[in-house]
Design an enzyme around this catalytic site. Sequence first.
Site, mmCIF file in Angstrom:
data_model
loop_
_atom_site.group_PDB
_atom_site.id
_atom_site.type_symbol
_atom_site.label_atom_id
_atom_site.label_comp_id
_atom_site.label_asym_id
_atom_site.label_seq_id
_atom_site.Cartn_x
_atom_site.Cartn_y
_atom_site.Cartn_z
ATOM 1 N N HIS A 146 139.020 92.618 71.552
ATOM 2 C CA HIS A 146 137.928 92.955 72.598
ATOM 3 C C HIS A 146 138.714 93.473 73.893
ATOM 4 O O HIS A 146 138.000 94.333 74.861
ATOM 5 C CB HIS A 146 136.990 91.764 72.897
ATOM 6 C CG HIS A 146 136.456 91.251 71.877
ATOM 7 N ND1 HIS A 146 135.339 92.150 71.163
ATOM 8 C CD2 HIS A 146 136.031 89.971 71.518
ATOM 9 C CE1 HIS A 146 134.845 91.456 70.311
ATOM 10 N NE2 HIS A 146 135.151 90.187 70.295
ATOM 11 N N ASP A 186 137.020 91.037 61.841
ATOM 12 C CA ASP A 186 136.530 89.692 62.722
ATOM 13 C C ASP A 186 134.952 90.003 62.760
ATOM 14 O O ASP A 186 134.482 91.344 62.673
ATOM 15 C CB ASP A 186 137.035 90.123 64.110
ATOM 16 C CG ASP A 186 136.545 88.977 64.958
ATOM 17 O OD1 ASP A 186 137.342 88.030 65.337
ATOM 18 O OD2 ASP A 186 135.556 88.871 65.548
ATOM 19 N N HIS A 188 132.992 90.300 64.984
ATOM 20 C CA HIS A 188 132.552 91.128 66.233
ATOM 21 C C HIS A 188 133.139 92.224 66.232
ATOM 22 O O HIS A 188 134.331 92.550 65.814
ATOM 23 C CB HIS A 188 133.029 90.323 67.458
ATOM 24 C CG HIS A 188 132.479 88.929 67.626
ATOM 25 N ND1 HIS A 188 132.909 87.773 67.269
ATOM 26 C CD2 HIS A 188 131.200 88.328 67.994
ATOM 27 C CE1 HIS A 188 132.203 86.727 67.275
ATOM 28 N NE2 HIS A 188 131.140 87.051 67.903
ATOM 29 N N ASP A 279 135.780 84.535 61.868
ATOM 30 C CA ASP A 279 134.623 83.965 62.425
ATOM 31 C C ASP A 279 133.547 84.673 61.431
ATOM 32 O O ASP A 279 132.387 84.268 61.743
ATOM 33 C CB ASP A 279 134.578 84.374 63.707
ATOM 34 C CG ASP A 279 134.895 85.517 64.313
ATOM 35 O OD1 ASP A 279 135.165 86.367 63.323
ATOM 36 O OD2 ASP A 279 134.844 85.950 65.289
#
Length: 719
Positions: A146, A186, A188, A279
Amino acid sequence: MAAAPAPPAARAARVGLLYDERMCAHATPDGEEHPENPERLRAIWRKLNAEGVASRCVVLKAKETEDKYIASVHSNNHIKLMKEISSKKYDSSRNKIARKYNSIYFNKGSSESAVLAAGSVIEVAEKVAAGELRSAIALVRPPGHHAEHDEAMGFCLFNNVAVAANYLLNDRPDLGIKKILIVDWDVHHGNGTQKMFYNDPRVLFFSVHRFDYGSFYPSEGDGSHCFIGEEAGKGYNINVPWEHGKCGDADYIAAWDHVLLPVTEAFDPDIILVSAGFDAVLAAAAAAASNATRTAAAALGDPLGGCCITPNGYALLLTKLLGFAKGRIVMALEGGYNLRSIANSVFACAKVLLGDKFTFSSPEMQPFESTWRVIQAVRDELKTYWPVLSSKLPENLSLRIKPSPSELYASSDSEPDGEDVDELSGALSSVNVIQFADDAISEHLSKMKLDEENLAVKTASSCSTAEHHPTDSVEVDIDGSVVLSKRISDLSLAWRSDLSRTHVWYASFGSNMWKPRFLCYIQGGKAEGMSIPCCGSRDTSSPRGTMWKTVPHRLLFGRSSTPCWGTGGVAFLNPEINYNEKSYVCMYKITLEQFNDILFQENRLVLEDGKNGNVVYPDSPLIGSSEVEFMSTNKAIHLEPIKDSWYSNVLYLGDEDELPILTMTCPSSDIERYKSGELPLAPPSKTYAATLIKGLVEGKQLDADGAASYINAAAARGL
């Protein structure tokens, strides 16, 4: 496409495994509970040692990196702050600085951990590229995908994988790495990594993630499949954005087989870097633990993901990549917050790299119908750049329907996956594991959509003026507000006929000030400068009148990118009235039915039916006559069913010719997030600004220079 054939396992595959306790020094400043905590690394390390995997690998220690390598993707100011934030100089201001970022904390160990994490991924990537190792796993934290050029966010301080990729391409030409595939699985979106290679054809970036129409973290439009790169990098950025949670092994395998693998074969990378977040894993830890541990594990597993990949599912995804780049794969840990699940997933992947055989089995091997629709959209967007995606997808498949809202919000009650949990149960009981409240989980899991079984409209006006039917349920919420819940199956499309007879003024302050662009929301299609078309309204009739006025609200440009306009902010009005401000609005006289269709499109609630290509609109209006009446007194209404959408706040700006003037903007809570820096303020892109200028000029409000000055002033001012 079938999986690429994997090379035969070497007798003693040299797999690197990097772990260093020093990266556990990064923790919350006062021991507060947090999902991204040091126990994540320790749980994995214990599992790999207990199963004898660590002893079969070449174990490496972390290595710091030089500033010049980090500077290949980050600004000097960002590097300086991240390296100094743990020093005594910042003891009194460290927490205040952290609050300026989105989902970031700092302590006295953060700086060293961040530099070690970036250096460690360089270290293992260099050894794999040089042939010293066949493949490697870097157990690093803080994570990185991120982190952007000048900003830490989402638990990430430096973008570890991006730093390593730039190092191989630009600082070690002798290693012969000319093309890199980055796979980010991931849950996200890897927003930071995407931006760092967006115009670089040497890097093929692939991110599969929950998107939920832009409402899932990091809640930016650039996770859409429409963002495919710019300039020379066009076609080298691939997003596969899931529409909801609960996507599992079958969905990810479909994305591999029908998007990633055929493109990877054509790209032919020299090395593969995996941003390995776990995740999206199926939360199975709760089923085998004691009651006390079960509660903690269930609350944590995985609270930030909501998808259902199994550890063997990750292993199969990794296996399918082994046939490329001569098996040179580097895995760098990203997210994953269920201790048992993340440990089992890394263990499963490590066995794949070591050449161990495994049998893949999944209890549910049908992808969702929405998965097939997303994959088709991705292929359509990219087939010009990758002709291999032009072929037809298989037909007549057995597909699962979209999960219900109750499924999306429910905690997993899956059976354990068969691995021993004693050591991890001990870890869970010895560490302060965060237990998320239901509303905190709801913030991260999928948002309920309007086309689901139930629609809850949380406004006083709906309950005070609407006729209650026997199938309605009325409840008093804990905050005292009244909630009317109607089953959509009991609502007919008669609302369209009713609202088509009611006219309002729609006031546009953004790109819709230019009439050709506004008509896209009514008649469909796209105007000059737009990257994607609009679906249009069910009622395609032109507005019955157009006029201009100014309103006492502040114009601002927020968010950082959209699928339609690319990188740059888009227009919002501050909901708060300020008579020192003056913003231009172009008003169109349209029906209330059309206003709802614009509201649906602005908030990405109009879908395409993957089976027959029809456009599917929500079955119930967001704004009816009772809501308009409510706004005439209260001046605004925040639409609870879409509360997390960008344009969920409808403002009443007065009357004109006895008709209400309505517009849509962000909620007041977003203004506070802009002020704090949690949401970005950003100047508009050139194409978006040009559209506003054309609207102001053709509407005879300002000349071109005046319009440009008006937009630049709004973009430059802080809140």
